[in-house]
Design a protein around this motif. Structure first.
Motif, PDB file in Angstrom:
ATOM      1  N   GLU A 134      75.554  -7.790   6.950  1.00 32.52           N
ATOM      2  CA  GLU A 134      75.013  -9.148   7.035  1.00 32.52           C
ATOM      3  C   GLU A 134      75.798 -10.045   7.990  1.00 32.52           C
ATOM      4  N   ARG A 135      76.741  -9.470   8.723  1.00 36.21           N
ATOM      5  CA  ARG A 135      77.609 -10.282   9.574  1.00 36.21           C
ATOM      6  C   ARG A 135      76.834 -11.112  10.581  1.00 36.21           C
ATOM      7  N   ASP A 136      75.792 -10.521  11.185  1.00 34.93           N
ATOM      8  CA  ASP A 136      75.060 -11.196  12.253  1.00 34.93           C
ATOM      9  C   ASP A 136      73.737 -11.790  11.789  1.00 34.93           C
ATOM     10  N   ARG A 139      72.166 -14.870  13.318  1.00 32.64           N
ATOM     11  CA  ARG A 139      71.727 -14.763  14.717  1.00 32.64           C
ATOM     12  C   ARG A 139      70.481 -13.895  14.863  1.00 32.64           C
ATOM     13  N   SER A 140      69.889 -13.526  13.740  1.00 33.27           N
ATOM     14  CA  SER A 140      68.702 -12.677  13.767  1.00 33.27           C
ATOM     15  C   SER A 140      67.503 -13.445  14.309  1.00 33.27           C
ATOM     16  N   ARG A 144      63.565  -9.349  12.194  1.00 33.61           N
ATOM     17  CA  ARG A 144      64.851  -9.285  11.485  1.00 33.61           C
ATOM     18  C   ARG A 144      65.118 -10.588  10.733  1.00 33.61           C
ATOM     19  N   LEU A 145      64.843 -11.704  11.371  1.00 33.88           N
ATOM     20  CA  LEU A 145      65.066 -13.000  10.728  1.00 33.88           C
ATOM     21  C   LEU A 145      64.182 -13.150   9.499  1.00 33.88           C
ATOM     22  N   ALA A 146      62.932 -12.713   9.598  1.00 37.48           N
ATOM     23  CA  ALA A 146      62.019 -12.800   8.456  1.00 37.48           C
ATOM     24  C   ALA A 146      62.571 -12.003   7.279  1.00 37.48           C
ATOM     25  N   ASP A 273      70.273  -3.895  20.016  1.00 39.62           N
ATOM     26  CA  ASP A 273      70.479  -3.975  18.576  1.00 39.62           C
ATOM     27  C   ASP A 273      71.088  -2.690  18.027  1.00 39.62           C
ATOM     28  N   ILE A 274      70.651  -1.554  18.526  1.00 33.01           N
ATOM     29  CA  ILE A 274      71.248  -0.285  18.099  1.00 33.01           C
ATOM     30  C   ILE A 274      72.716  -0.237  18.494  1.00 33.01           C
TER      31      ILE A 274
END
Length: 336
Positions: A134-136, A139-140, A144-146, A273-274
């Protein structure tokens, strides 16, 4: 024994159908007519071929509804009261597509969690995404943000009484199937660093892990399960595929893959992202990762690695040439 009612969204998709298959009663149960679970398979169109196929299974009732219509979902929960109410919910939401707005996905997930709390659902399972911890999260973007926001909402509802489990699957092995799969392989080979590993999972195993959670919910309450069967570089994947099938892993020529990467921003984003997730793992910045992987394997110990999956699929034709809402034309025009 009255079976426990489990509402499965995305029932006609790969994750949903794999869960439904995993909940199929054993032969002894089928003969006796006593099922531990009865699935309410949610679909927008109960007359579609895939929905009709699900309806043939004795432990399944197809229910028509739309996650964009709160009224239709409330109706399903109300009608289930006559059979003891909905005991479990598995929330599997449709991928909006590469680079697509995911506000609708977020609204669907939040609404279903709210209704599940309101109707005292005993077990709420959310299929989310593995993203290197969950570190980033702040910034999603987009899909990913959803998923991050839905996860946070579900956890907040947990403080009000919703019993939840979150699954975070890795990169689907099925992304390598068919023509789109050969493009995916080519792009990852051309774009990733040689030492970068990808966390992989077979879609069927996501359903099997979810079934394991439903069968022993007390072991996984308020836990995050990282559903990963393998993590390996592209070279290691190619070697495993060749061992399994005797053939090379299909991929497009490198020059074509590099062209696609140069013209398609969403493809660049996938590669970045990978790389980001790999770096987090290398730095040890996701301290709970190993325990979350172990938790998924407690739910289903026989999660496949890439070689096993490739061997199984060697004689199985690709089921979807536009898997995950990705099409060749849109990739090369930068629309996804």
């Amino acid at each position: 024994m009255t079976p426990k009612l489990v509402l499965v969204t995305g029932a006609t998709g790969r994750q949903g159908s794999s869960l439904i298959h995993a909940l199929r009663p054993a032969d002894s149960e089928a003969h006796s007519g006593e099922h531990e679970f009865h699935v309410l398979a949610l679909t927008r169109n109960a007359k579609s071929p895939s929905a009709k196929s699900l309806a043939l299974q004795p432990h399944v009732t197809v229910v028509e509804g739309n996650l964009d219509s709160i009224v239709s979902i409330y109706r399903i929960f109300e009608e289930a009261k006559s059979n003891g109410g909905i005991w479990g919910v598995c929330c599997i939401l449709a991928f909006p597509g590469l680079g697509a707005n995911a506000d609708g996905e977020e609204a669907q997930g939040r609404a279903l969690a709210n209704i599940s709390l309101e109707y005292d659902v005993s077990n709420f399972i959310l299929s989310s995404v593995e993203r290197g911890g969950e570190r980033d999260d702040d910034r999603s973007v987009l899909d990913r943000l959803a998923k991050v926001r839905i996860e946070r909402h579900v956890k907040e509802l947990g403080k009000k009484g919703l019993s939840w489990t979150i699954l975070r699957p890795g990169f689907f092995m099925e992304n390598y199937e068919g023509t789109i799969g050969s493009i995916t392989v080519g792009v990852l080979k051309a774009g990733l660093q040689p030492t970068t590993t990808i966390q992989l999972i077979a879609v069927d195993d996501i359903g099997r892990v979810a079934a394991g959670v439903l069968k022993s919910p007390e072991l996984f309450q308020e836990q995050i399960l990282c559903v990963v069967g393998d993590h390996c570089t592209m070279k290691e994947q190619e070697e495993a595929y060749e061992r399994a099938t005797g053939r090379s892993l299909p991929n497009i020529p490198a020059f074509l893959a590099r062209t696609l990467i140069s013209i398609n921003g969403h493809t660049k984003g996938l590669i970045a992202d990978i790389e980001r997730v790999h770096k987090i793992k290398e730095e040890g910045a996701a301290p709970d990762h190993d325990s979350q992987v172990a938790a998924a394997k407690r739910a289903y110990p026989n999660i496949q690695n890439f070689e096993t999956w490739a061997k199984e699929r060697a004689s199985t034709p690709s089921r979807d040439r536009q898997w995950n809402k990705v099409t060749i034309g849109k990739l090369f025009t930068g629309q996804q």
